[in-house]
Design a protein around this motif. Sequence first.
Motif, PDB file in Angstrom:
ATOM      1  N   MET A  38      17.409 -32.573  28.002  1.00  0.00           N
ATOM      2  CA  MET A  38      17.847 -33.771  28.684  1.00  0.00           C
ATOM      3  C   MET A  38      17.648 -33.592  30.385  1.00  0.00           C
ATOM      4  O   MET A  38      17.553 -32.522  30.608  1.00  0.00           O
ATOM      5  N   ARG A  39      17.182 -34.622  30.597  1.00  0.00           N
ATOM      6  CA  ARG A  39      16.840 -34.703  32.408  1.00  0.00           C
ATOM      7  C   ARG A  39      18.058 -35.364  32.863  1.00  0.00           C
ATOM      8  O   ARG A  39      18.534 -36.529  32.341  1.00  0.00           O
ATOM      9  N   ARG A  45      16.560 -30.567  34.613  1.00  0.00           N
ATOM     10  CA  ARG A  45      16.155 -30.422  33.069  1.00  0.00           C
ATOM     11  C   ARG A  45      17.127 -29.454  32.678  1.00  0.00           C
ATOM     12  O   ARG A  45      17.377 -28.282  33.049  1.00  0.00           O
ATOM     13  N   THR A 104      16.510 -45.810  30.726  1.00  0.00           N
ATOM     14  CA  THR A 104      16.543 -44.586  30.103  1.00  0.00           C
ATOM     15  C   THR A 104      15.062 -44.813  29.360  1.00  0.00           C
ATOM     16  O   THR A 104      14.810 -45.777  29.399  1.00  0.00           O
ATOM     17  N   ASN A 106      14.386 -42.545  26.239  1.00  0.00           N
ATOM     18  CA  ASN A 106      14.836 -41.729  25.291  1.00  0.00           C
ATOM     19  C   ASN A 106      14.039 -41.611  24.161  1.00  0.00           C
ATOM     20  O   ASN A 106      13.509 -42.420  23.574  1.00  0.00           O
ATOM     21  N   VAL A 120      14.892 -36.244  23.142  1.00  0.00           N
ATOM     22  CA  VAL A 120      14.544 -36.127  24.595  1.00  0.00           C
ATOM     23  C   VAL A 120      15.514 -37.318  25.261  1.00  0.00           C
ATOM     24  O   VAL A 120      15.461 -38.419  24.785  1.00  0.00           O
ATOM     25  N   ASN A 122      16.179 -39.126  28.811  1.00  0.00           N
ATOM     26  CA  ASN A 122      15.662 -39.041  30.246  1.00  0.00           C
ATOM     27  C   ASN A 122      16.372 -40.294  30.952  1.00  0.00           C
ATOM     28  O   ASN A 122      15.795 -41.583  30.805  1.00  0.00           O
ATOM     29  N   THR A 126      11.006 -43.940  33.939  1.00  0.00           N
ATOM     30  CA  THR A 126       9.819 -43.221  34.328  1.00  0.00           C
ATOM     31  C   THR A 126       9.701 -42.907  35.770  1.00  0.00           C
ATOM     32  O   THR A 126       8.654 -42.506  36.423  1.00  0.00           O
TER      33      THR A 126
END
Length: 127
Positions: A38-39, A45, A104, A106, A120, A122, A126
Amino acid sequence: MRHPVITDPAQLPKAFEEALNAGDVDAVLALFAPGAAMRTVTGERVTGAEALRAEIGGTVAARGRLTNVQRHTLVGAGTALLVTDWTLEVDTPDGERITPTGTTANIARQDADGHWRFTVLNPLGTA
């Protein structure tokens, strides 16, 4: 406690929202595949069960209140790209209530048992 089985990847963002808003860290973590990453909204991170638990637990402790609006779900080869608009209300350490927003990008995968889980996350998309 038994956690919901997600058989449609488009259900993942809503399940994440509901579990987080209920303060159920275990239910949130049940939505992650083993080895997921996960960010964070600060760009850090996070990987591993303990680090993910700490991150989600911190959001719950900050009285996090999430709203997800699913924008796109693209599925292929047992993998899904989930694009979701989000708003997260949280308390800062100094007690201020803030409301960051974002979109997101993801990724989820389907396990052999047919369940979908995030691999993942995020929230910065972007960016």
